[in-house]
Scaffold this motif. Sequence first.
Motif, PDB file in Angstrom:
ATOM      1  N   ARG A  26      12.709  -5.182 100.119  1.00 56.07           N
ATOM      2  CA  ARG A  26      13.011  -6.672  99.924  1.00 56.07           C
ATOM      3  C   ARG A  26      13.355  -7.124  98.301  1.00 56.07           C
ATOM      4  O   ARG A  26      13.888  -7.817  98.131  1.00 56.07           O
ATOM      5  N   GLU A  27      12.435  -6.589  97.518  1.00 56.24           N
ATOM      6  CA  GLU A  27      12.200  -6.920  95.894  1.00 56.24           C
ATOM      7  C   GLU A  27      13.450  -6.454  95.549  1.00 56.24           C
ATOM      8  O   GLU A  27      13.983  -7.160  94.730  1.00 56.24           O
ATOM      9  N   ALA A  28      13.719  -5.263  95.666  1.00 53.69           N
ATOM     10  CA  ALA A  28      14.961  -4.718  95.113  1.00 53.69           C
ATOM     11  C   ALA A  28      16.230  -5.254  95.668  1.00 53.69           C
ATOM     12  O   ALA A  28      17.096  -5.709  94.870  1.00 53.69           O
ATOM     13  N   MET A  29      16.307  -5.806  96.979  1.00 55.50           N
ATOM     14  CA  MET A  29      17.440  -6.617  97.284  1.00 55.50           C
ATOM     15  C   MET A  29      17.537  -7.966  96.725  1.00 55.50           C
ATOM     16  O   MET A  29      18.716  -8.311  96.193  1.00 55.50           O
ATOM     17  N   GLN A  30      16.262  -8.578  96.543  1.00 53.24           N
ATOM     18  CA  GLN A  30      16.370  -9.900  95.714  1.00 53.24           C
ATOM     19  C   GLN A  30      16.759  -9.904  94.264  1.00 53.24           C
ATOM     20  O   GLN A  30      17.780 -10.735  93.979  1.00 53.24           O
ATOM     21  N   MET A  31      16.360  -8.472  93.521  1.00 57.37           N
ATOM     22  CA  MET A  31      17.060  -8.446  92.198  1.00 57.37           C
ATOM     23  C   MET A  31      18.414  -8.355  92.498  1.00 57.37           C
ATOM     24  O   MET A  31      18.813  -8.872  91.390  1.00 57.37           O
ATOM     25  N   ALA A  32      18.911  -7.461  93.314  1.00 56.39           N
ATOM     26  CA  ALA A  32      20.446  -7.545  93.231  1.00 56.39           C
ATOM     27  C   ALA A  32      21.360  -8.846  93.467  1.00 56.39           C
ATOM     28  O   ALA A  32      22.247  -9.039  92.791  1.00 56.39           O
TER      29      ALA A  32
END
Length: 167
Positions: A26-32
């Motif tokens: 989720r955190e990686a997706m939000q950064m993208a």
Amino acid sequence: MNEEIRAKEVRLVGAEGEQIGIKPFREAMQMAIDANLDLVNVAPQAKPPVCRIMDYGKFRYEQQKKEKEARKNQKIVDLKEVWFRANIDEHDYQTKMRNVIKFLKEGDKVKCSVRFRGREIAHSNIGQKILERVAQEATGEDLCVIERVPKLEGRSMIMILAPKATH
């Protein structure tokens, strides 16, 4: 890519190729999303999977451009065929030999055949000598290697010459 990734944690690589580390999905997706880019799984078999933040459309376009360039630069080897006769005259032989050499220089394989008609088949040794002469002259110029030695098949004797690999 993006929501299709089915991992809880991913090893994240940034847009500039920098290592960010292991992050929850989720955190990686939000950064993208914040960077207005896509999250692409580049190594799904790794533990944890490696994902990269990149513009996927641009990446696909660059990849297709590279593939097109590679296809343009590859050489397709053709098999050219040159027919000889058992009772060939010297001038005709020289003309056909020039063609053999030209094809080899262009990087094509050459199938040299001697076709026997009627009772000529009884003297297949004559055809053998012709093909051996062709092979000797072509390999003498250091142009080719004999891929298939002269062999009688039905009413014709066939030999295949391949161009030498130029490294």
